[in-house]
Design a protein around this motif. Structure first.
Motif, PDB file in Angstrom:
ATOM      1  N   LEU A  99       0.871  -1.171   0.000  1.00  0.00           N
ATOM      2  CA  LEU A  99       0.000   0.000   0.000  1.00  0.00           C
ATOM      3  C   LEU A  99       0.910   1.224   0.000  1.00  0.00           C
ATOM      4  O   LEU A  99       1.577   1.517   0.997  1.00  0.00           O
ATOM      5  CB  LEU A  99      -0.909   0.002   1.235  1.00  0.00           C
ATOM      6  CG  LEU A  99      -1.913   1.143   1.320  1.00  0.00           C
ATOM      7  CD1 LEU A  99      -2.931   1.059   0.174  1.00  0.00           C
ATOM      8  CD2 LEU A  99      -2.623   1.131   2.667  1.00  0.00           C
ATOM      9  N   TYR A 100       0.961   1.901  -1.135  1.00  0.00           N
ATOM     10  CA  TYR A 100       1.805   3.087  -1.282  1.00  0.00           C
ATOM     11  C   TYR A 100       1.016   4.309  -0.840  1.00  0.00           C
ATOM     12  O   TYR A 100      -0.173   4.418  -1.134  1.00  0.00           O
ATOM     13  CB  TYR A 100       2.261   3.232  -2.733  1.00  0.00           C
ATOM     14  CG  TYR A 100       3.101   2.075  -3.211  1.00  0.00           C
ATOM     15  CD1 TYR A 100       4.473   2.063  -3.001  1.00  0.00           C
ATOM     16  CD2 TYR A 100       2.510   0.983  -3.850  1.00  0.00           C
ATOM     17  CE1 TYR A 100       5.261   0.991  -3.425  1.00  0.00           C
ATOM     18  CE2 TYR A 100       3.276  -0.093  -4.274  1.00  0.00           C
ATOM     19  CZ  TYR A 100       4.642  -0.081  -4.060  1.00  0.00           C
ATOM     20  OH  TYR A 100       5.407  -1.142  -4.471  1.00  0.00           O
ATOM     21  N   VAL A 101       1.683   5.215  -0.158  1.00  0.00           N
ATOM     22  CA  VAL A 101       0.993   6.384   0.386  1.00  0.00           C
ATOM     23  C   VAL A 101       1.734   7.664   0.013  1.00  0.00           C
ATOM     24  O   VAL A 101       2.968   7.699  -0.014  1.00  0.00           O
ATOM     25  CB  VAL A 101       0.841   6.271   1.925  1.00  0.00           C
ATOM     26  CG1 VAL A 101       2.178   6.149   2.617  1.00  0.00           C
ATOM     27  CG2 VAL A 101       0.067   7.432   2.502  1.00  0.00           C
ATOM     28  N   ARG A 102       0.955   8.680  -0.316  1.00  0.00           N
ATOM     29  CA  ARG A 102       1.532  10.007  -0.543  1.00  0.00           C
ATOM     30  C   ARG A 102       0.696  11.030   0.216  1.00  0.00           C
ATOM     31  O   ARG A 102      -0.504  10.858   0.410  1.00  0.00           O
ATOM     32  CB  ARG A 102       1.646  10.343  -2.023  1.00  0.00           C
ATOM     33  CG  ARG A 102       0.353  10.621  -2.729  1.00  0.00           C
ATOM     34  CD  ARG A 102       0.589  10.971  -4.196  1.00  0.00           C
ATOM     35  NE  ARG A 102      -0.677  11.225  -4.853  1.00  0.00           N
ATOM     36  CZ  ARG A 102      -0.816  11.358  -6.145  1.00  0.00           C
ATOM     37  NH1 ARG A 102       0.246  11.256  -6.935  1.00  0.00           N
ATOM     38  NH2 ARG A 102      -2.000  11.605  -6.669  1.00  0.00           N
ATOM     39  N   ILE A 103       1.372  12.079   0.622  1.00  0.00           N
ATOM     40  CA  ILE A 103       0.767  13.160   1.397  1.00  0.00           C
ATOM     41  C   ILE A 103       0.756  14.400   0.524  1.00  0.00           C
ATOM     42  O   ILE A 103       1.763  14.730  -0.122  1.00  0.00           O
ATOM     43  CB  ILE A 103       1.615  13.459   2.660  1.00  0.00           C
ATOM     44  CG1 ILE A 103       1.764  12.226   3.534  1.00  0.00           C
ATOM     45  CG2 ILE A 103       1.049  14.638   3.438  1.00  0.00           C
ATOM     46  CD1 ILE A 103       0.490  11.670   4.044  1.00  0.00           C
ATOM     47  N   ILE A 104      -0.365  15.107   0.530  1.00  0.00           N
ATOM     48  CA  ILE A 104      -0.458  16.367  -0.201  1.00  0.00           C
ATOM     49  C   ILE A 104      -0.912  17.438   0.778  1.00  0.00           C
ATOM     50  O   ILE A 104      -1.915  17.281   1.471  1.00  0.00           O
ATOM     51  CB  ILE A 104      -1.419  16.265  -1.398  1.00  0.00           C
ATOM     52  CG1 ILE A 104      -0.890  15.203  -2.373  1.00  0.00           C
ATOM     53  CG2 ILE A 104      -1.571  17.624  -2.085  1.00  0.00           C
ATOM     54  CD1 ILE A 104      -1.767  14.909  -3.535  1.00  0.00           C
ATOM     55  N   GLN A 125       7.344  19.299   8.641  1.00  0.00           N
ATOM     56  CA  GLN A 125       5.910  19.050   8.707  1.00  0.00           C
ATOM     57  C   GLN A 125       5.493  17.857   7.846  1.00  0.00           C
ATOM     58  O   GLN A 125       4.825  16.936   8.324  1.00  0.00           O
ATOM     59  CB  GLN A 125       5.127  20.288   8.282  1.00  0.00           C
ATOM     60  CG  GLN A 125       3.625  20.066   8.263  1.00  0.00           C
ATOM     61  CD  GLN A 125       2.858  21.228   7.645  1.00  0.00           C
ATOM     62  OE1 GLN A 125       3.420  22.075   6.976  1.00  0.00           O
ATOM     63  NE2 GLN A 125       1.563  21.242   7.869  1.00  0.00           N
ATOM     64  N   LEU A 126       5.876  17.846   6.579  1.00  0.00           N
ATOM     65  CA  LEU A 126       5.438  16.767   5.699  1.00  0.00           C
ATOM     66  C   LEU A 126       6.056  15.427   6.084  1.00  0.00           C
ATOM     67  O   LEU A 126       5.418  14.381   5.943  1.00  0.00           O
ATOM     68  CB  LEU A 126       5.754  17.101   4.241  1.00  0.00           C
ATOM     69  CG  LEU A 126       4.914  18.206   3.619  1.00  0.00           C
ATOM     70  CD1 LEU A 126       5.302  18.429   2.161  1.00  0.00           C
ATOM     71  CD2 LEU A 126       3.435  17.915   3.720  1.00  0.00           C
ATOM     72  N   VAL A 127       7.268  15.447   6.591  1.00  0.00           N
ATOM     73  CA  VAL A 127       7.915  14.203   7.024  1.00  0.00           C
ATOM     74  C   VAL A 127       7.179  13.623   8.235  1.00  0.00           C
ATOM     75  O   VAL A 127       6.898  12.421   8.291  1.00  0.00           O
ATOM     76  CB  VAL A 127       9.411  14.454   7.341  1.00  0.00           C
ATOM     77  CG1 VAL A 127      10.064  13.199   7.895  1.00  0.00           C
ATOM     78  CG2 VAL A 127      10.148  14.942   6.093  1.00  0.00           C
ATOM     79  N   ILE A 151       5.850  13.094  -0.760  1.00  0.00           N
ATOM     80  CA  ILE A 151       5.275  14.195   0.003  1.00  0.00           C
ATOM     81  C   ILE A 151       5.279  15.417  -0.905  1.00  0.00           C
ATOM     82  O   ILE A 151       6.279  15.710  -1.556  1.00  0.00           O
ATOM     83  CB  ILE A 151       6.040  14.457   1.322  1.00  0.00           C
ATOM     84  CG1 ILE A 151       7.540  14.636   1.085  1.00  0.00           C
ATOM     85  CG2 ILE A 151       5.793  13.327   2.305  1.00  0.00           C
ATOM     86  CD1 ILE A 151       8.346  14.949   2.329  1.00  0.00           C
ATOM     87  N   PHE A 152       4.126  16.098  -0.974  1.00  0.00           N
ATOM     88  CA  PHE A 152       3.970  17.174  -1.943  1.00  0.00           C
ATOM     89  C   PHE A 152       3.258  18.383  -1.351  1.00  0.00           C
ATOM     90  O   PHE A 152       2.361  18.229  -0.523  1.00  0.00           O
ATOM     91  CB  PHE A 152       3.138  16.696  -3.147  1.00  0.00           C
ATOM     92  CG  PHE A 152       3.702  15.493  -3.833  1.00  0.00           C
ATOM     93  CD1 PHE A 152       4.661  15.636  -4.823  1.00  0.00           C
ATOM     94  CD2 PHE A 152       3.275  14.218  -3.482  1.00  0.00           C
ATOM     95  CE1 PHE A 152       5.188  14.521  -5.456  1.00  0.00           C
ATOM     96  CE2 PHE A 152       3.799  13.105  -4.117  1.00  0.00           C
ATOM     97  CZ  PHE A 152       4.756  13.249  -5.100  1.00  0.00           C
ATOM     98  N   TYR A 153       3.669  19.541  -1.819  1.00  0.00           N
ATOM     99  CA  TYR A 153       2.905  20.759  -1.590  1.00  0.00           C
ATOM    100  C   TYR A 153       2.104  21.013  -2.856  1.00  0.00           C
ATOM    101  O   TYR A 153       2.610  20.836  -3.962  1.00  0.00           O
ATOM    102  CB  TYR A 153       3.812  21.973  -1.368  1.00  0.00           C
ATOM    103  CG  TYR A 153       4.503  22.007  -0.030  1.00  0.00           C
ATOM    104  CD1 TYR A 153       3.771  22.066   1.153  1.00  0.00           C
ATOM    105  CD2 TYR A 153       5.881  22.009   0.056  1.00  0.00           C
ATOM    106  CE1 TYR A 153       4.405  22.111   2.377  1.00  0.00           C
ATOM    107  CE2 TYR A 153       6.524  22.058   1.278  1.00  0.00           C
ATOM    108  CZ  TYR A 153       5.778  22.110   2.433  1.00  0.00           C
ATOM    109  OH  TYR A 153       6.404  22.153   3.647  1.00  0.00           O
ATOM    110  N   TYR A 154       0.856  21.427  -2.700  1.00  0.00           N
ATOM    111  CA  TYR A 154       0.072  21.892  -3.844  1.00  0.00           C
ATOM    112  C   TYR A 154      -0.267  23.344  -3.565  1.00  0.00           C
ATOM    113  O   TYR A 154      -0.997  23.647  -2.617  1.00  0.00           O
ATOM    114  CB  TYR A 154      -1.214  21.075  -4.051  1.00  0.00           C
ATOM    115  CG  TYR A 154      -1.975  21.568  -5.249  1.00  0.00           C
ATOM    116  CD1 TYR A 154      -1.695  21.083  -6.515  1.00  0.00           C
ATOM    117  CD2 TYR A 154      -2.926  22.579  -5.134  1.00  0.00           C
ATOM    118  CE1 TYR A 154      -2.359  21.570  -7.629  1.00  0.00           C
ATOM    119  CE2 TYR A 154      -3.584  23.072  -6.239  1.00  0.00           C
ATOM    120  CZ  TYR A 154      -3.292  22.569  -7.478  1.00  0.00           C
ATOM    121  OH  TYR A 154      -3.935  23.067  -8.580  1.00  0.00           O
TER     122      TYR A 154
END
Length: 172
Positions: A99-104, A125-127, A151-154
């Motif tokens: 299960l791959y996860v990404r944070i935006i 913060q994102l970490v 981990i991404f900023y939009y």
């Protein structure tokens, strides 16, 4: 009941218009419509929201990850320090037992991502959010191997994007 990747332009416009109208009505529609400046701000908010939803839906349509959680409240222990926060969006992609996860994280300012800031501990913060999201997803999916994917900023802004070059612009 309609996925981000399936929303039509017409329905997106309707939802955005109705949502902005509902919010402005809560603040007293007569006050916000009392000046040209305020009316300009309402139009700008509508335009930015519409373009943001368009871009986000194109991102989702083009990829394998799907949004799973929005505004996810978290509390995590990082080396004896308890951190409380809210993850704007958690996306996942499942393949076999992984299960791959990404944070935006949505930003309205001019926040720039810097790997140096993360390395030197200036922007964690994102970490920290990724650690918390992985812990949460592991509890919810004990049979899966939860793997961090990004981990991404939009940046929510008022960009001008030519829709004829949309796929190319989204890749950049």
């Amino acid at each position: 009941g309609i996925g981000w990747d399936c929303i039509s332009d017409k329905l997106r416009h309707e939802i955005v218009d109705n949502s902005v109208k509902e919010v402005t009505d809560e603040y007293g529609n007569t006050i916000l419509n009392s000046s040209a400046r305020n009316q300009y701000m309402i139009n700008r908010i509508t335009r930015v929201t519409d373009r943001t939803i368009w871009a986000l839906s194109k991102h989702i349509e083009a990829g394998k990850f799907k949004p799973q959680k929005f505004e996810q409240e978290i509390i995590t222990d990082t080396n004896g320090i308890y951190v409380k926060g809210k993850i704007d969006r958690i996306d996942t992609f499942e393949e076999d037992s992984n299960l791959y996860v990404r944070i935006i994280d949505y930003k309205t300012g001019a926040k720039k991502f810097s790997i140096k800031d993360i390395y030197y501990g200036l922007s964690l913060q994102l970490v920290v959010y990724m650690k918390a999201a992985m812990e949460l997803l592991k509890r919810e999916n004990p049979d899966k191997c939860v793997i961090p994917a990004g981990i991404f900023y939009y940046n929510i802004n008022d960009p001008i994007v030519d829709k004829t070059d949309s796929d190319e612009n989204l890749e950049k």
